[in-house]
Design a protein around this motif. Structure first.
Motif, mmCIF file in Angstrom:
data_model
loop_
_atom_site.group_PDB
_atom_site.id
_atom_site.type_symbol
_atom_site.label_atom_id
_atom_site.label_comp_id
_atom_site.label_asym_id
_atom_site.label_seq_id
_atom_site.Cartn_x
_atom_site.Cartn_y
_atom_site.Cartn_z
ATOM 1 N N THR A 27 -10.335 14.937 2.752
ATOM 2 C CA THR A 27 -9.143 15.041 1.918
ATOM 3 C C THR A 27 -9.341 14.388 0.550
ATOM 4 O O THR A 27 -10.268 13.597 0.343
ATOM 5 N N ASP A 28 -8.418 14.696 -0.343
ATOM 6 C CA ASP A 28 -8.428 14.064 -1.658
ATOM 7 C C ASP A 28 -8.141 12.563 -1.540
ATOM 8 O O ASP A 28 -8.642 11.769 -2.324
ATOM 9 N N TYR A 29 -7.319 12.168 -0.537
ATOM 10 C CA TYR A 29 -7.036 10.745 -0.327
ATOM 11 C C TYR A 29 -8.336 10.015 -0.010
ATOM 12 O O TYR A 29 -8.586 8.931 -0.509
ATOM 13 N N GLU A 30 -9.136 10.620 0.861
ATOM 14 C CA GLU A 30 -10.378 9.976 1.264
ATOM 15 C C GLU A 30 -11.323 9.790 0.078
ATOM 16 O O GLU A 30 -11.907 8.719 -0.076
ATOM 17 N N TRP A 71 8.380 2.074 0.394
ATOM 18 C CA TRP A 71 7.329 1.075 0.310
ATOM 19 C C TRP A 71 6.874 0.808 -1.116
ATOM 20 O O TRP A 71 6.406 -0.285 -1.419
ATOM 21 N N THR A 72 7.023 1.776 -2.005
ATOM 22 C CA THR A 72 6.595 1.553 -3.385
ATOM 23 C C THR A 72 7.563 0.648 -4.146
ATOM 24 O O THR A 72 7.200 0.104 -5.180
ATOM 25 N N ILE A 73 8.778 0.476 -3.635
ATOM 26 C CA ILE A 73 9.773 -0.347 -4.320
ATOM 27 C C ILE A 73 9.916 -1.718 -3.653
ATOM 28 O O ILE A 73 10.024 -2.725 -4.329
ATOM 29 N N ILE A 106 -6.777 0.506 -3.877
ATOM 30 C CA ILE A 106 -6.289 1.285 -2.735
ATOM 31 C C ILE A 106 -4.766 1.443 -2.833
ATOM 32 O O ILE A 106 -4.222 2.528 -2.616
ATOM 33 N N LEU A 107 -4.069 0.366 -3.177
ATOM 34 C CA LEU A 107 -2.610 0.453 -3.347
ATOM 35 C C LEU A 107 -2.242 1.407 -4.476
ATOM 36 O O LEU A 107 -1.299 2.194 -4.359
ATOM 37 N N LYS A 108 -2.991 1.357 -5.573
ATOM 38 C CA LYS A 108 -2.728 2.249 -6.704
ATOM 39 C C LYS A 108 -2.932 3.707 -6.281
ATOM 40 O O LYS A 108 -2.113 4.571 -6.585
ATOM 41 N N GLN A 109 -4.022 3.971 -5.563
ATOM 42 C CA GLN A 109 -4.284 5.331 -5.081
ATOM 43 C C GLN A 109 -3.188 5.763 -4.110
ATOM 44 O O GLN A 109 -2.747 6.911 -4.130
ATOM 45 N N SER A 110 -2.740 4.841 -3.275
ATOM 46 C CA SER A 110 -1.676 5.154 -2.317
ATOM 47 C C SER A 110 -0.390 5.535 -3.040
ATOM 48 O O SER A 110 0.329 6.434 -2.612
ATOM 49 N N GLU A 111 -0.093 4.835 -4.134
ATOM 50 C CA GLU A 111 1.096 5.163 -4.916
ATOM 51 C C GLU A 111 0.999 6.573 -5.493
ATOM 52 O O GLU A 111 1.982 7.312 -5.519
ATOM 53 N N LEU A 112 -0.188 6.934 -5.953
ATOM 54 C CA LEU A 112 -0.371 8.268 -6.528
ATOM 55 C C LEU A 112 -0.169 9.368 -5.494
ATOM 56 O O LEU A 112 0.286 10.464 -5.810
ATOM 57 N N PHE A 113 -0.535 9.073 -4.249
ATOM 58 C CA PHE A 113 -0.414 10.056 -3.171
ATOM 59 C C PHE A 113 0.802 9.803 -2.291
ATOM 60 O O PHE A 113 0.912 10.376 -1.215
ATOM 61 N N ALA A 114 1.717 8.931 -2.715
ATOM 62 C CA ALA A 114 2.829 8.470 -1.880
ATOM 63 C C ALA A 114 3.605 9.593 -1.239
ATOM 64 O O ALA A 114 3.870 9.564 -0.037
ATOM 65 N N ASP A 115 3.978 10.591 -2.003
ATOM 66 C CA ASP A 115 4.797 11.676 -1.430
ATOM 67 C C ASP A 115 4.035 12.467 -0.387
ATOM 68 O O ASP A 115 4.601 12.915 0.599
ATOM 69 N N LYS A 116 2.744 12.606 -0.547
ATOM 70 C CA LYS A 116 1.944 13.361 0.422
ATOM 71 C C LYS A 116 1.618 12.534 1.656
ATOM 72 O O LYS A 116 1.456 13.066 2.746
#
Length: 119
Positions: A27-30, A71-73, A106-116
């Motif tokens: 995946t793109d997340y990986e 979680w982002t807030i 990792i947190l920054k990447q997670s925020e970018l993919f948060a909705d997915k």
């Protein structure tokens, strides 16, 4: 000129797809998490590609399991996720000198993919 730009973009996308396959990622997340982890030169020296790939997959799964709608807030939710990431990095022997940077990435990447990630 526009056609040349589109051809360049297509090559870039194809190159990323080939890179994912070469690294054994799906995946793109990986790929985003893998890049965040390998941004550290000492991590590449200490950990093999296989361990970094496994660490990437484990982190993606754990982040997916632990994200919530807000979680982002909510700082408490972010703190819980941060602790989980640090523990996972420790478990895999990720170099301590760069764990904070890797955790932040990792947190920054997670925020970018948060909705997915919530799906």
């Amino acid at each position: 000129e526009i056609i040349e730009e589109m051809i360049g973009m297509a090559r870039e996308i194809r190159g990323e797809s080939d890179r994912k396959k070469k690294l054994g990622l799906v995946t793109d997340y990986e790929i985003a998490f893998y890049d965040a982890l390998t941004d550290n030169a000492s991590a590449k020296q200490v950990l093999s590609h296989e361990i970094l790939r496994e660490l990437t997959c484990v982190l993606v799964d754990k982040v997916k399991e632990n994200v919530s709608i807000d979680w982002t807030i909510r700082e408490s939710a972010r703190a819980k996720l941060r602790v989980m990431i640090k523990r996972t990095l420790n478990k895999f022997g990720y170099p301590p000198d760069m764990q904070k940077l890797a955790t932040d990435l990792i947190l920054k990447q997670s925020e970018l993919f948060a909705d997915k990630l919530l799906k």
